[in-house]
Write a protein that holds these residues in place. Structure first.
Motif, PDB file in Angstrom:
ATOM      1  N   ARG A 214      25.309  46.227  46.364  1.00  0.00           N
ATOM      2  CA  ARG A 214      25.655  45.294  47.437  1.00  0.00           C
ATOM      3  C   ARG A 214      26.896  44.496  47.033  1.00  0.00           C
ATOM      4  NH1 ARG A 214      19.794  42.877  47.094  1.00  0.00           N
ATOM      5  NH2 ARG A 214      20.196  43.679  45.005  1.00  0.00           N
ATOM      6  N   SER A 215      27.853  44.406  47.963  1.00  0.00           N
ATOM      7  CA  SER A 215      29.055  43.607  47.724  1.00  0.00           C
ATOM      8  C   SER A 215      29.043  42.414  48.677  1.00  0.00           C
ATOM      9  CB  SER A 215      30.315  44.442  47.907  1.00  0.00           C
ATOM     10  OG  SER A 215      30.405  44.942  49.221  1.00  0.00           O
ATOM     11  N   GLN A 216      29.684  41.343  48.222  1.00  0.00           N
ATOM     12  CA  GLN A 216      29.682  40.104  48.997  1.00  0.00           C
ATOM     13  C   GLN A 216      30.936  39.989  49.856  1.00  0.00           C
ATOM     14  OE1 GLN A 216      29.724  36.440  46.738  1.00  0.00           O
ATOM     15  NE2 GLN A 216      28.366  35.491  48.242  1.00  0.00           N
ATOM     16  N   ARG A 217      30.724  39.784  51.124  1.00  0.00           N
ATOM     17  CA  ARG A 217      31.832  39.602  52.062  1.00  0.00           C
ATOM     18  C   ARG A 217      32.297  38.147  52.042  1.00  0.00           C
ATOM     19  NH1 ARG A 217      31.411  43.468  57.173  1.00  0.00           N
ATOM     20  NH2 ARG A 217      30.706  45.306  56.097  1.00  0.00           N
ATOM     21  N   ALA A 218      33.362  37.875  52.740  1.00  0.00           N
ATOM     22  CA  ALA A 218      33.947  36.527  52.765  1.00  0.00           C
ATOM     23  C   ALA A 218      32.983  35.480  53.310  1.00  0.00           C
ATOM     24  CB  ALA A 218      35.235  36.534  53.577  1.00  0.00           C
ATOM     25  N   ASP A 219      32.095  35.871  54.236  1.00  0.00           N
ATOM     26  CA  ASP A 219      31.168  34.898  54.830  1.00  0.00           C
ATOM     27  C   ASP A 219      29.944  34.630  53.949  1.00  0.00           C
ATOM     28  OD1 ASP A 219      29.546  37.147  55.146  1.00  0.00           O
ATOM     29  OD2 ASP A 219      29.518  37.060  57.345  1.00  0.00           O
ATOM     30  N   GLY A 220      29.884  35.272  52.763  1.00  0.00           N
ATOM     31  CA  GLY A 220      28.769  35.053  51.841  1.00  0.00           C
ATOM     32  C   GLY A 220      27.640  36.052  51.990  1.00  0.00           C
ATOM     33  N   SER A 221      27.640  36.835  53.070  1.00  0.00           N
ATOM     34  CA  SER A 221      26.606  37.854  53.240  1.00  0.00           C
ATOM     35  C   SER A 221      26.923  39.052  52.353  1.00  0.00           C
ATOM     36  CB  SER A 221      26.496  38.290  54.702  1.00  0.00           C
ATOM     37  OG  SER A 221      27.661  38.981  55.096  1.00  0.00           O
ATOM     38  N   TYR A 222      25.912  39.848  52.088  1.00  0.00           N
ATOM     39  CA  TYR A 222      26.083  41.056  51.286  1.00  0.00           C
ATOM     40  C   TYR A 222      25.943  42.279  52.178  1.00  0.00           C
ATOM     41  CZ  TYR A 222      25.801  38.349  46.999  1.00  0.00           C
ATOM     42  OH  TYR A 222      26.064  37.460  45.991  1.00  0.00           O
ATOM     43  N   VAL A 223      26.708  43.302  51.856  1.00  0.00           N
ATOM     44  CA  VAL A 223      26.632  44.570  52.569  1.00  0.00           C
ATOM     45  C   VAL A 223      26.314  45.656  51.539  1.00  0.00           C
ATOM     46  CG1 VAL A 223      29.132  44.961  52.414  1.00  0.00           C
ATOM     47  CG2 VAL A 223      27.811  46.134  54.164  1.00  0.00           C
ATOM     48  N   SER A 224      25.417  46.560  51.896  1.00  0.00           N
ATOM     49  CA  SER A 224      25.103  47.691  51.025  1.00  0.00           C
ATOM     50  C   SER A 224      26.232  48.705  51.120  1.00  0.00           C
ATOM     51  CB  SER A 224      23.789  48.345  51.447  1.00  0.00           C
ATOM     52  OG  SER A 224      22.722  47.446  51.254  1.00  0.00           O
ATOM     53  N   VAL A 225      26.660  49.207  49.962  1.00  0.00           N
ATOM     54  CA  VAL A 225      27.751  50.174  49.923  1.00  0.00           C
ATOM     55  C   VAL A 225      27.400  51.322  48.981  1.00  0.00           C
ATOM     56  CG1 VAL A 225      29.526  48.441  50.439  1.00  0.00           C
ATOM     57  CG2 VAL A 225      28.978  48.982  48.059  1.00  0.00           C
ATOM     58  N   SER A 226      28.119  52.406  49.152  1.00  0.00           N
ATOM     59  CA  SER A 226      28.069  53.533  48.213  1.00  0.00           C
ATOM     60  C   SER A 226      29.486  53.745  47.713  1.00  0.00           C
ATOM     61  CB  SER A 226      27.568  54.798  48.907  1.00  0.00           C
ATOM     62  OG  SER A 226      26.233  54.634  49.339  1.00  0.00           O
ATOM     63  N   ALA A 227      29.634  53.857  46.394  1.00  0.00           N
ATOM     64  CA  ALA A 227      30.950  54.055  45.780  1.00  0.00           C
ATOM     65  C   ALA A 227      30.981  55.422  45.118  1.00  0.00           C
ATOM     66  CB  ALA A 227      31.219  52.967  44.755  1.00  0.00           C
ATOM     67  N   PHE A 228      32.080  56.124  45.332  1.00  0.00           N
ATOM     68  CA  PHE A 228      32.296  57.441  44.747  1.00  0.00           C
ATOM     69  C   PHE A 228      33.548  57.345  43.899  1.00  0.00           C
ATOM     70  CE2 PHE A 228      30.291  57.686  48.825  1.00  0.00           C
ATOM     71  CZ  PHE A 228      29.268  58.600  48.663  1.00  0.00           C
ATOM     72  N   GLY A 229      33.445  57.645  42.614  1.00  0.00           N
ATOM     73  CA  GLY A 229      34.603  57.494  41.748  1.00  0.00           C
ATOM     74  C   GLY A 229      34.634  58.489  40.609  1.00  0.00           C
ATOM     75  N   ARG A 230      35.782  58.509  39.954  1.00  0.00           N
ATOM     76  CA  ARG A 230      35.965  59.400  38.814  1.00  0.00           C
ATOM     77  C   ARG A 230      37.031  58.822  37.894  1.00  0.00           C
ATOM     78  NH1 ARG A 230      35.371  65.540  38.085  1.00  0.00           N
ATOM     79  NH2 ARG A 230      35.904  65.602  35.905  1.00  0.00           N
ATOM     80  N   CYS A 231      36.806  58.992  36.597  1.00  0.00           N
ATOM     81  CA  CYS A 231      37.753  58.552  35.581  1.00  0.00           C
ATOM     82  C   CYS A 231      38.666  59.716  35.199  1.00  0.00           C
ATOM     83  CB  CYS A 231      36.991  58.062  34.357  1.00  0.00           C
ATOM     84  SG  CYS A 231      38.053  57.461  33.040  1.00  0.00           S
ATOM     85  N   PHE A 232      39.933  59.399  34.987  1.00  0.00           N
ATOM     86  CA  PHE A 232      40.910  60.393  34.542  1.00  0.00           C
ATOM     87  C   PHE A 232      41.440  59.984  33.176  1.00  0.00           C
ATOM     88  CE2 PHE A 232      40.743  60.500  39.103  1.00  0.00           C
ATOM     89  CZ  PHE A 232      40.684  61.854  39.374  1.00  0.00           C
ATOM     90  N   ARG A 233      41.786  60.966  32.372  1.00  0.00           N
ATOM     91  CA  ARG A 233      42.241  60.736  30.998  1.00  0.00           C
ATOM     92  C   ARG A 233      43.659  61.232  30.811  1.00  0.00           C
ATOM     93  NH1 ARG A 233      38.048  59.621  27.512  1.00  0.00           N
ATOM     94  NH2 ARG A 233      36.064  59.495  28.590  1.00  0.00           N
ATOM     95  N   ASP A 234      44.315  60.671  29.788  1.00  0.00           N
ATOM     96  CA  ASP A 234      45.657  61.137  29.459  1.00  0.00           C
ATOM     97  C   ASP A 234      45.567  62.370  28.560  1.00  0.00           C
ATOM     98  OD1 ASP A 234      45.136  60.233  26.844  1.00  0.00           O
ATOM     99  OD2 ASP A 234      46.450  58.489  27.024  1.00  0.00           O
TER     100      ASP A 234
END
Length: 118
Positions: free
Chosen positions: A73-93
Motif C-alpha cells: 500500500r502506498s500513501q497518496r497526498a490526501d493521506g489515504s492508502y491505495v493497494s498497488v502491485s509493483a513489477f521490477g527488475r535489477c540490471f547489472r554492469d
C-alpha cells in the motif's frame, strides 16, 4: 484501468526517477519525481505494515537477479492508502555490480483505498 507509474532507480546515485502517475500514487510532486528523489522518499510513503517486507523483497530481487512482483500500500497526498502491485527488475554492469532497477507500479483496482493515515 488507471495509468501505471513508471520508474527507474539509479542505484549508484540513489535516485528514483518517476513519471506523474507514480508521483500521484505516492503523494509526491511530479516535478520532483521526474528530477529524481532518494529511494527512501518512496519507502517513507509505503504503509508501515508493508515497508519491511517490501524492502526485503527488493533486496532479494537484487541479490537473486530475477524479476519481481510486490504487493503493498502506498500513501497518496490526501493521506489515504491505495493497494498497488509493483513489477521490477535489477540490471547489472559488466562487472556484475547492481546499478539500475526499473519497473512499473499499477494500482490494484479491486481493492478499495485504505483509510487515512493515523
Amino acid at each position: 484501468m488507471p495509468d501505471p507509474g513508471l520508474f527507474t532507480w539509479d542505484m549508484n546515485a540513489d535516485l528514483v526517477y518517476a513519471d506523474g502517475a507514480l508521483a500521484e500514487l505516492f503523494g509526491l510532486d511530479p516535478e520532483e519525481t521526474e528530477r529524481g528523489l532518494p529511494v527512501q522518499t518512496y519507502l517513507d510513503r509505503v504503509h508501515p505494515d508493508d515497508v519491511a517486507v517490501l524492502a526485503k523483497q527488493i533486496s532479494d530481487a537484487i541479490v537473486a537477479q530475477h524479476p519481481t512482483v510486490q504487493h503493498y500500500r502506498s500513501q497518496r497526498a490526501d493521506g489515504s492508502y491505495v493497494s498497488v502491485s509493483a513489477f521490477g527488475r535489477c540490471f547489472r554492469d559488466r562487472k556484475d555490480n547492481p546499478i539500475h532497477y526499473a519497473g512499473i507500479v499499477v494500482p490494484d483496482e479491486t481493492s478499495p483505498p485504505v483509510g487515512a493515515a493515523h
